[in-house]
Design an enzyme around this catalytic site. Structure first.
Site, PDB file in Angstrom:
ATOM      1  N   PRO A   2       0.762  -1.243   0.000  1.00  0.00           N
ATOM      2  CA  PRO A   2       0.000   0.000   0.000  1.00  0.00           C
ATOM      3  C   PRO A   2       0.794   1.296   0.000  1.00  0.00           C
ATOM      4  CG  PRO A   2      -0.822  -1.505   1.645  1.00  0.00           C
ATOM      5  CD  PRO A   2       0.507  -2.005   1.220  1.00  0.00           C
ATOM      6  N   GLU A   3       0.605   2.060  -1.049  1.00  0.00           N
ATOM      7  CA  GLU A   3       1.002   3.452  -1.108  1.00  0.00           C
ATOM      8  C   GLU A   3      -0.279   4.221  -1.406  1.00  0.00           C
ATOM      9  OE1 GLU A   3       4.668   4.318  -3.298  1.00  0.00           O
ATOM     10  OE2 GLU A   3       4.913   2.192  -3.662  1.00  0.00           O
ATOM     11  N   LYS A  59      -1.182   7.755   3.448  1.00  0.00           N
ATOM     12  CA  LYS A  59      -1.447   6.318   3.454  1.00  0.00           C
ATOM     13  C   LYS A  59      -2.467   5.941   4.519  1.00  0.00           C
ATOM     14  CE  LYS A  59       3.302   5.653   1.923  1.00  0.00           C
ATOM     15  NZ  LYS A  59       4.664   5.248   2.327  1.00  0.00           N
ATOM     16  N   HIS A  92      -5.360 -14.473   6.911  1.00  0.00           N
ATOM     17  CA  HIS A  92      -4.904 -13.160   7.361  1.00  0.00           C
ATOM     18  C   HIS A  92      -6.043 -12.159   7.551  1.00  0.00           C
ATOM     19  CE1 HIS A  92      -1.035 -14.581   5.215  1.00  0.00           C
ATOM     20  NE2 HIS A  92      -0.982 -14.897   6.488  1.00  0.00           N
ATOM     21  N   ARG A 111       1.428  -9.186   7.667  1.00  0.00           N
ATOM     22  CA  ARG A 111       2.525  -8.900   8.597  1.00  0.00           C
ATOM     23  C   ARG A 111       2.139  -8.091   9.827  1.00  0.00           C
ATOM     24  NH1 ARG A 111       7.447  -6.997   4.881  1.00  0.00           N
ATOM     25  NH2 ARG A 111       8.381  -6.557   6.878  1.00  0.00           N
ATOM     26  N   ARG A 150      14.517  21.683   2.705  1.00  0.00           N
ATOM     27  CA  ARG A 150      14.836  20.425   3.362  1.00  0.00           C
ATOM     28  C   ARG A 150      16.278  20.016   3.125  1.00  0.00           C
ATOM     29  NH1 ARG A 150      12.088  15.629   5.571  1.00  0.00           N
ATOM     30  NH2 ARG A 150      13.581  13.961   5.231  1.00  0.00           N
ATOM     31  N   ARG A 248      16.243   2.535   1.727  1.00  0.00           N
ATOM     32  CA  ARG A 248      15.296   1.681   1.026  1.00  0.00           C
ATOM     33  C   ARG A 248      15.920   1.167  -0.259  1.00  0.00           C
ATOM     34  NH1 ARG A 248      10.223   2.531   2.554  1.00  0.00           N
ATOM     35  NH2 ARG A 248      10.073   0.409   1.814  1.00  0.00           N
TER      36      ARG A 248
END
Length: 259
Positions: A2-3, A59, A92, A111, A150, A248
């Site tokens: 999921p994004e 999300k 699940h 998970r 940033r 990542r």
DNA sequence: GCATATGTTATGAA
DNA sequence: TTTCATAACATATG
């Protein structure tokens, strides 16, 4: 999985399956997905409530009801499915919401990295307070500020949810590839042009991924080649490089995405 | 046993 | 204060 685009899909699943319907029965099959609430209270507070239209931020999925708000986060493996109550349970399926004789909404997650929260009015603010603006509706100027103000790498700026909410690892790589920006570049040192390309390509990529219901592994996309052995760039044919950026796994084209 | 996995967060260090 | 790397979370697959 999921994004932002996946969560957007779950939002439509929730609304079409349960929107406007009353929760007849809640079954918590695994308390490990509940956060800050006991199974008993979770059931008690939601049974009898009616689902209103849901919202998404980044999300997070916010399932509004005429009672408390149910907040859902899907971690890496969560999903929301609409079943008939008599359909076999998946191993699940962690929580089920029966919303009619023929409908049952299920939170399914292998998970259990994230899960479900129950929130009154201010709790929603507290839980989502640290989230940056949503990637699907941020404006060009605000996006520009997120990058220029940033420190650190541009990929980190894109996937840090407190900076910009909704983009994950796959989308970030896809957007950087389309905009031809090296993921290891410093966010603050990008040119105005590069920031412009990132914004435009973010909008395009997010829009088509939302339409597809997920980040689609199309062969014309970088995402379609992530799992290839000896993957090559679908734009220039050069061998793709993989490594770790911002902690990542990252795939990029050293030819197209220059530093 | 090892490494990998689309997410987040605590921790310690720079 | 911010940012980075790392491990941890729980589980499956190669």
């Amino acid at each position: 999985m999921p994004e932002l685009p996946d969560v957007e899909t779950f939002r439509t699943v929730l609304d079409s399956c349960a929107g406007g319907r009353t929760v007849q029965r809640v079954e918590v099959r695994d308390t490990g997905v509940l956060h800050g609430v006991s199974a008993a209270r979770f059931r008690r507070e939601l049974e009898g409530c009616r689902f209103a239209e849901s919202e998404r931020h980044g999300k997070w999925l916010l399932a509004r009801t005429d009672g408390p708000t149910l907040l859902l986060h899907f971690g890496m493996t969560g999903q929301l499915v609409c079943c008939r109550p008599d359909e076999n349970l998946h191993p699940h399926d962690r929580v089920t919401f029966t919303v009619g004789d023929d409908r049952q909404l299920r939170y399914r997650d292998q998970r259990k990295l994230k899960g479900l929260w129950l929130a009154g009015g201010e709790d929603v603010e507290r839980l989502l307070g640290s989230q940056g603006p949503d990637a699907a509706d941020i404006g060009r100027n605000d996006f520009d500020l997120l990058l220029t103000q940033r420190g650190g790498g541009v990929k980190s700026a894109l996937i840090d949810q407190s900076n910009l909410a909704g983009l994950g690892n796959l989308l970030a790589d896809e957007i950087l590839w389309r905009a031809r920006v090296d993921p290891a570049r410093e966010a603050g040192r990008l040119t105005k042009e590069e920031r412009g390309r990132l914004y435009t390509d973010m909008r395009r990529t997010v829009r088509s991924a939302v339409r597809a219901g997920r980040v689609p592994p199309r062969k014309t996309w970088l995402t379609g080649h992530r799992d290839d052995t000896d993957a090559t760039c679908p734009r220039c044919g050069e061998k793709l490089r993989r490594g770790r950026v911002s902690g990542r796994s990252t795939v990029w084209c050293p030819h197209c995405q220059t530093g």
